[in-house]
Design a protein around this motif. Structure first.
Motif, PDB file in Angstrom:
ATOM      1  N   ALA A  86      -8.668   7.410  -4.135  1.00 13.54           N
ATOM      2  CA  ALA A  86      -7.760   6.527  -3.384  1.00 13.54           C
ATOM      3  C   ALA A  86      -7.661   6.946  -1.924  1.00 13.54           C
ATOM      4  O   ALA A  86      -7.681   6.098  -1.026  1.00 13.54           O
ATOM      5  N   ILE A  87      -7.563   8.238  -1.671  1.00 12.95           N
ATOM      6  CA  ILE A  87      -7.371   8.721  -0.303  1.00 12.95           C
ATOM      7  C   ILE A  87      -8.660   8.641   0.513  1.00 12.95           C
ATOM      8  O   ILE A  87      -8.645   8.180   1.655  1.00 12.95           O
ATOM      9  N   HIS A 136     -10.831   4.502  -1.073  1.00 15.57           N
ATOM     10  CA  HIS A 136     -10.086   3.247  -1.115  1.00 15.57           C
ATOM     11  C   HIS A 136      -9.316   2.983   0.177  1.00 15.57           C
ATOM     12  O   HIS A 136      -9.363   1.880   0.714  1.00 15.57           O
ATOM     13  N   GLN A 137      -8.593   3.996   0.648  1.00 17.00           N
ATOM     14  CA  GLN A 137      -7.776   3.804   1.850  1.00 17.00           C
ATOM     15  C   GLN A 137      -8.606   3.444   3.087  1.00 17.00           C
ATOM     16  O   GLN A 137      -8.218   2.535   3.827  1.00 17.00           O
ATOM     17  N   ALA A 193       1.189   4.051  -3.036  1.00 19.91           N
ATOM     18  CA  ALA A 193       0.920   5.476  -2.790  1.00 19.91           C
ATOM     19  C   ALA A 193       2.126   6.323  -3.187  1.00 19.91           C
ATOM     20  O   ALA A 193       1.973   7.388  -3.800  1.00 19.91           O
ATOM     21  N   GLY A 224       0.809  -1.223   0.000  1.00 12.98           N
ATOM     22  CA  GLY A 224       0.000   0.000   0.000  1.00 12.98           C
ATOM     23  C   GLY A 224       0.839   1.270   0.000  1.00 12.98           C
ATOM     24  O   GLY A 224       0.648   2.148  -0.864  1.00 12.98           O
TER      25      GLY A 224
END
Length: 183
Positions: A122-123, A126-127, A74, A70
């Protein structure tokens, strides 16, 4: 900036084609290729394996791998963003009005906007799902079956991953179009 300036006749601002532009393009392309590869690894290897796990013991090594990859993914995403901006500004300068006067640059800006949208997904979406998967894994007995909550989180994570992967392909298509003169 380096390189010989080449301006448009109606514009006093120069374009640069030199070592700085070439270095920024090479760095961006290399990091972006690894970033795209990370998406492929997640989509084609890690997520299918997570979906197919029957017990928490089967899932644990995948979640451990997931935790290690991960931050790498990133970092590759941020590296792609930074090197893309370096390329854009090395080649076209810092005047945004001037940047938007070129089809190639406009296409790069469109790719940048799409990439920033993917970064927000994503932030903010997803995260948190990934962190929930990791948290559920920490409290699970290795011998017990994967819980329905965990399966639901993995399915959500995969769905969001599919969306972002399609978006990454969209960014690549835009960058190829930019390299061929823009749209």
């Amino acid at each position: 900036m380096g390189g010989a300036p080449v301006g448009r006749p109606e514009s006093p601002m120069p374009l640069y084609f030199g070592a700085a532009v070439a270095a920024a393009a090479l760095a961006h392309t290399t990091i972006a290729a690894f970033y795209f590869g990370s998406h492929l690894l997640g989509e084609l290897v890690v997520l299918p394996s997570m979906k197919g796990a029957n017990t928490n013991g089967d899932l644990a090594p995948l979640v451990a791998l997931f935790k290690k990859l991960g931050p790498l993914f990133a970092g590759l995403g941020m590296g792609t963003l930074v090197t893309g901006l370096l390329y854009l500004f090395a080649k076209f300068g810092l005047d945004f009005g001037f940047i938007l006067s070129f089809p190639e640059a406009r296409t790069i800006v469109a790719a940048l906007v799409l990439f920033l949208a993917l970064l927000c997904i994503a932030i903010f979406i997803h995260q948190p799902i990934a962190l929930r998967i990791i948290e559920r894994d920490l409290g699970a007995s290795p011998a017990s079956d994967v819980s329905s909550e965990m399966r639901a989180d993995i399915a959500k994570f995969a769905k969001v991953g599919n969306i972002t992967s399609v978006g990454v392909v969209g960014v690549i298509v835009l960058m190829i179009a930019a390299a061929n003169g823009g749209i």
